[in-house]
Design a protein around this motif. Structure first.
Motif, mmCIF file in Angstrom:
data_model
loop_
_atom_site.group_PDB
_atom_site.id
_atom_site.type_symbol
_atom_site.label_atom_id
_atom_site.label_comp_id
_atom_site.label_asym_id
_atom_site.label_seq_id
_atom_site.Cartn_x
_atom_site.Cartn_y
_atom_site.Cartn_z
ATOM 1 N N GLY A 55 0.829 -1.196 0.000
ATOM 2 C CA GLY A 55 0.000 0.000 0.000
ATOM 3 C C GLY A 55 0.862 1.243 0.000
ATOM 4 O O GLY A 55 1.956 1.248 0.572
ATOM 5 N N ALA A 56 0.384 2.294 -0.634
ATOM 6 C CA ALA A 56 1.139 3.547 -0.710
ATOM 7 C C ALA A 56 0.899 4.399 0.541
ATOM 8 O O ALA A 56 -0.100 4.246 1.233
ATOM 9 N N GLY A 57 1.843 5.285 0.820
ATOM 10 C CA GLY A 57 1.647 6.298 1.844
ATOM 11 C C GLY A 57 1.679 5.812 3.276
ATOM 12 O O GLY A 57 1.099 6.441 4.159
ATOM 13 N N GLY A 58 2.342 4.693 3.543
ATOM 14 C CA GLY A 58 2.520 4.256 4.927
ATOM 15 C C GLY A 58 1.389 3.441 5.513
ATOM 16 O O GLY A 58 1.344 3.231 6.727
ATOM 17 N N SER A 59 0.482 2.961 4.684
ATOM 18 C CA SER A 59 -0.587 2.086 5.172
ATOM 19 C C SER A 59 -0.839 0.994 4.143
ATOM 20 O O SER A 59 -0.744 1.246 2.941
ATOM 21 N N PHE A 60 -1.160 -0.207 4.615
ATOM 22 C CA PHE A 60 -1.434 -1.314 3.705
ATOM 23 C C PHE A 60 -2.841 -1.172 3.125
ATOM 24 O O PHE A 60 -3.012 -0.850 1.955
ATOM 25 N N CYS A 61 -3.851 -1.385 3.954
ATOM 26 C CA CYS A 61 -5.244 -1.220 3.512
ATOM 27 C C CYS A 61 -6.122 -1.163 4.753
ATOM 28 O O CYS A 61 -6.035 -2.036 5.619
#
Length: 253
Positions: A55-61
């Motif tokens: 995931g982008a931006g430091g979070s998976f989902c």
């Protein structure tokens, strides 16, 4: 491919990134369709050995996009389920690289993967009951296959989160890293990609399917799958490379 999903290839590894950082990568229809397309590509392209889902931006989902849900949008793909992968993972190995949150549908995406590398600050949970919902994309069914049933029951009924260290202790994830989860996943993927692709694929298939086989049929069914591996070109190449003290040149057949 939608802008909400990014793909790149590095040394035979297909890296698939959910690109909705403003929504903590909550799963919507476009991202699910993109993942399904990427999984088809992973399995159909002989040059690809392993997939990574990140995931982008430091979070998976963070799970299902609830705004999309209220609009009547379903983040599922026919034949593949939630996120385009939960009901039908690829035949080739898929690694989840988890930063930040893997919650609700995000956890269900993660446990549909074969291996998990997570940053030490990651959090995991199925908090659907806190919103009057059920973790119906595999959480309440698949989680007890991967961790003790009582722990799975606690997570399902309380909706509470657990840490990366706790997830590792339970066997839910493979590796915890203080650095980038994606870098850790790439390292693991490289180790897998160096092995015989036919042997890797069939090993995954037997591991995934054999628990549902009747005990008295297990070796027979396994033999039907692994027999072709032992007479493959790759099997002969692996033996020759060992004898000649060189790296094998795999053909996947």
């Amino acid at each position: 491919m939608s802008e909400e999903l990014l793909t790149e290839v590095e040394d035979g590894v297909l890296i698939v990134t959910i690109n909705r950082p403003e929504a903590k990568n909550a799963m919507n229809r476009a991202a699910a369709m993109g993942i399904a397309e990427a999984m088809d590509r992973l399995d159909s392209d002989d040059s690809l050995r392993v997939g990574i889902l990140a995931g982008a931006g430091g979070s998976f989902c963070s799970g299902m996009d609830l705004k999309g849900f209220l609009r009547g949008e379903s983040p599922t793909v026919e034949g593949r389920g939630f996120g385009g992968v939960v009901q039908k993972p690829p035949a080739k190995p898929l690694i989840a690289a988890v930063e930040g949150y893997a919650l609700a549908g995000g956890l269900e995406l993660m446990i549909a993967c074969d291996l998990v590398v997570a940053n030490s600050g990651a959090k995991f949970g199925i908090p659907e009951v806190k919103r009057g919902l059920v973790a119906g994309a595999g959480g309440v069914m698949m989680l007890p296959d991967q961790i003790p049933e009582r722990i799975a029951m606690e997570l399902a009924l309380t909706g509470d989160f657990i840490s990366a260290q706790r997830a590792y202790e339970l066997g839910l994830i493979n590796r915890v890293t203080d650095g980038s989860a994606l870098d850790g996943a790439k390292e693991l993927a490289a180790t897998i990609a160096a092995n015989g692709p036919l042997a890797v694929r069939v090993s995954k298939q037997v591991l995934r399917e054999s628990r549902a086989w009747p005990m008295n049929e297990r070796y027979e069914r396994q033999g039907q799958l692994i027999g072709p591996v032992f007479v493959s070109e790759d099997a002969r190449e692996g033996a020759a490379a060992f004898a000649e003290k060189r790296a094998p040149n795999w053909k996947g057949k």
